[in-house]
Design a protein around this motif. Structure first.
Motif, PDB file in Angstrom:
ATOM      1  N   ALA A   1      73.985 -80.493 -52.512  1.00  0.00           N
ATOM      2  CA  ALA A   1      73.608 -80.936 -51.164  1.00  0.00           C
ATOM      3  C   ALA A   1      74.801 -81.605 -50.479  1.00  0.00           C
ATOM      4  O   ALA A   1      75.038 -81.394 -49.284  1.00  0.00           O
ATOM      5  CB  ALA A   1      72.428 -81.898 -51.241  1.00  0.00           C
ATOM      6  N   HIS A   2      75.569 -82.381 -51.240  1.00  0.00           N
ATOM      7  CA  HIS A   2      76.747 -83.058 -50.687  1.00  0.00           C
ATOM      8  C   HIS A   2      77.777 -82.022 -50.225  1.00  0.00           C
ATOM      9  O   HIS A   2      78.334 -82.137 -49.127  1.00  0.00           O
ATOM     10  CB  HIS A   2      77.340 -83.994 -51.753  1.00  0.00           C
ATOM     11  CG  HIS A   2      78.479 -84.817 -51.272  1.00  0.00           C
ATOM     12  ND1 HIS A   2      78.313 -85.814 -50.342  1.00  0.00           N
ATOM     13  CD2 HIS A   2      79.795 -84.801 -51.594  1.00  0.00           C
ATOM     14  CE1 HIS A   2      79.492 -86.369 -50.107  1.00  0.00           C
ATOM     15  NE2 HIS A   2      80.406 -85.774 -50.858  1.00  0.00           N
ATOM     16  N   ARG A   3      78.029 -81.001 -51.062  1.00  0.00           N
ATOM     17  CA  ARG A   3      78.967 -79.945 -50.681  1.00  0.00           C
ATOM     18  C   ARG A   3      78.465 -79.194 -49.449  1.00  0.00           C
ATOM     19  O   ARG A   3      79.239 -78.871 -48.544  1.00  0.00           O
ATOM     20  CB  ARG A   3      79.154 -78.975 -51.842  1.00  0.00           C
ATOM     21  CG  ARG A   3      80.307 -79.368 -52.736  1.00  0.00           C
ATOM     22  CD  ARG A   3      80.614 -78.299 -53.775  1.00  0.00           C
ATOM     23  NE  ARG A   3      80.194 -78.867 -55.062  1.00  0.00           N
ATOM     24  CZ  ARG A   3      79.245 -78.414 -55.828  1.00  0.00           C
ATOM     25  NH1 ARG A   3      78.572 -77.343 -55.486  1.00  0.00           N
ATOM     26  NH2 ARG A   3      78.934 -79.004 -56.956  1.00  0.00           N
ATOM     27  N   GLY A   4      77.166 -78.913 -49.416  1.00  0.00           N
ATOM     28  CA  GLY A   4      76.594 -78.221 -48.259  1.00  0.00           C
ATOM     29  C   GLY A   4      76.770 -79.024 -46.978  1.00  0.00           C
ATOM     30  O   GLY A   4      77.095 -78.473 -45.918  1.00  0.00           O
ATOM     31  N   MET A   5      76.566 -80.338 -47.067  1.00  0.00           N
ATOM     32  CA  MET A   5      76.746 -81.187 -45.881  1.00  0.00           C
ATOM     33  C   MET A   5      78.219 -81.209 -45.452  1.00  0.00           C
ATOM     34  O   MET A   5      78.524 -81.190 -44.257  1.00  0.00           O
ATOM     35  CB  MET A   5      76.253 -82.614 -46.165  1.00  0.00           C
ATOM     36  CG  MET A   5      74.746 -82.736 -46.275  1.00  0.00           C
ATOM     37  SD  MET A   5      73.867 -82.148 -44.826  1.00  0.00           S
ATOM     38  CE  MET A   5      74.391 -83.328 -43.611  1.00  0.00           C
TER      39      MET A   5
ATOM     40  N   GLN B   1      70.163 -82.191 -63.851  1.00  0.00           N
ATOM     41  CA  GLN B   1      69.764 -81.254 -62.795  1.00  0.00           C
ATOM     42  C   GLN B   1      69.670 -81.957 -61.447  1.00  0.00           C
ATOM     43  O   GLN B   1      70.091 -81.419 -60.427  1.00  0.00           O
ATOM     44  CB  GLN B   1      68.421 -80.611 -63.143  1.00  0.00           C
ATOM     45  CG  GLN B   1      68.497 -79.613 -64.267  1.00  0.00           C
ATOM     46  CD  GLN B   1      67.120 -79.095 -64.651  1.00  0.00           C
ATOM     47  OE1 GLN B   1      66.107 -79.563 -64.158  1.00  0.00           O
ATOM     48  NE2 GLN B   1      67.100 -78.103 -65.546  1.00  0.00           N
ATOM     49  N   PHE B   2      69.147 -83.158 -61.468  1.00  0.00           N
ATOM     50  CA  PHE B   2      69.044 -83.926 -60.224  1.00  0.00           C
ATOM     51  C   PHE B   2      70.442 -84.222 -59.671  1.00  0.00           C
ATOM     52  O   PHE B   2      70.683 -84.085 -58.469  1.00  0.00           O
ATOM     53  CB  PHE B   2      68.278 -85.227 -60.490  1.00  0.00           C
ATOM     54  CG  PHE B   2      68.080 -86.083 -59.287  1.00  0.00           C
ATOM     55  CD1 PHE B   2      67.217 -85.696 -58.276  1.00  0.00           C
ATOM     56  CD2 PHE B   2      68.770 -87.279 -59.147  1.00  0.00           C
ATOM     57  CE1 PHE B   2      67.037 -86.480 -57.149  1.00  0.00           C
ATOM     58  CE2 PHE B   2      68.597 -88.067 -58.037  1.00  0.00           C
ATOM     59  CZ  PHE B   2      67.734 -87.678 -57.041  1.00  0.00           C
ATOM     60  N   ASN B   3      71.383 -84.592 -60.563  1.00  0.00           N
ATOM     61  CA  ASN B   3      72.751 -84.885 -60.138  1.00  0.00           C
ATOM     62  C   ASN B   3      73.417 -83.637 -59.570  1.00  0.00           C
ATOM     63  O   ASN B   3      74.115 -83.703 -58.551  1.00  0.00           O
ATOM     64  CB  ASN B   3      73.553 -85.432 -61.320  1.00  0.00           C
ATOM     65  CG  ASN B   3      74.903 -85.964 -60.907  1.00  0.00           C
ATOM     66  OD1 ASN B   3      75.118 -86.263 -59.746  1.00  0.00           O
ATOM     67  ND2 ASN B   3      75.813 -86.060 -61.845  1.00  0.00           N
TER      68      ASN B   3
END
Length: 181
Positions: free
Chosen positions: A102-106, A94-96
């Motif tokens: 978050a990476h995709r959002g950035m 879940q953390f991954n």
């Protein structure tokens, strides 16, 4: 036992020093300062001795505590691991996933920022072209500063003529209404 005896003697010395201090205040004035200085020096020395005793007691206490812990550790019996040897993979997964989201959002945010910046650059180019065309048109018309000043002066004068005409018209209307009624 020895520590208690040393502490008792230090206490006895402190009580004797208090008596010495009282006696030193009864000395003649020329000897009083010297006697007071000696009593203060003795107090200082005794305080250092008491501090050294406390440090010794503290070190001894720490050493005894370490020895107790060492004995407890050596006397402890170790057993095998429990039958439950699972690894909490679900939480890590879940953390991954959260990190990837978050990476995709950035990445999306950086992409939209790049598009906005490109749009602003295009607008700047368009505005520069428009500004240049306006300057070209103004130069082609040949409107100089003096002509512009004459136009402004004429507009100022025309405003006074208009106000004067309005006032004159109002006066005439007022007079007509007065004489006809």
């Amino acid at each position: 036992v020895v520590e208690n005896e040393i502490q008792a003697r230090i206490d006895n010395i402190f009580s004797n020093l208090e008596r010495l201090e009282i006696l030193s205040s009864k000395e003649p004035p020329n000897k009083r300062q010297n006697a007071k200085l000696r009593v203060d020096q003795l107090k200082y020395d005794i305080q250092h001795l008491q501090t050294a005793l406390r440090n010794f007691q503290h070190r001894r206490y720490i050493r005894e505590q370490q020895e107790r812990q060492r004995e407890e550790l050596l006397a402890r019996t170790f057993t095998t691991n429990d039958s439950d040897t699972t690894i909490p993979i679900d939480e890590t997964l879940q953390f991954n996933e959260s990190l990837q989201n978050a990476h995709r959002g950035m990445d999306d945010l950086i992409g939209s920022g790049t598009n906005i910046l490109q749009g602003l650059r295009d607008q700047r180019v368009t505005l520069k072209g428009t500004h240049k065309k306006i300057l070209d048109v103004a130069n082609m018309l040949g409107l100089s500063n003096t002509v512009m000043r004459l136009i402004e002066k004429r507009a100022f004068q025309d405003k006074y003529f208009m106000i004067g005409g309005m006032i004159l018209t109002c006066v005439i209307m007022f007079l007509v209404v007065q004489y006809l009624t």
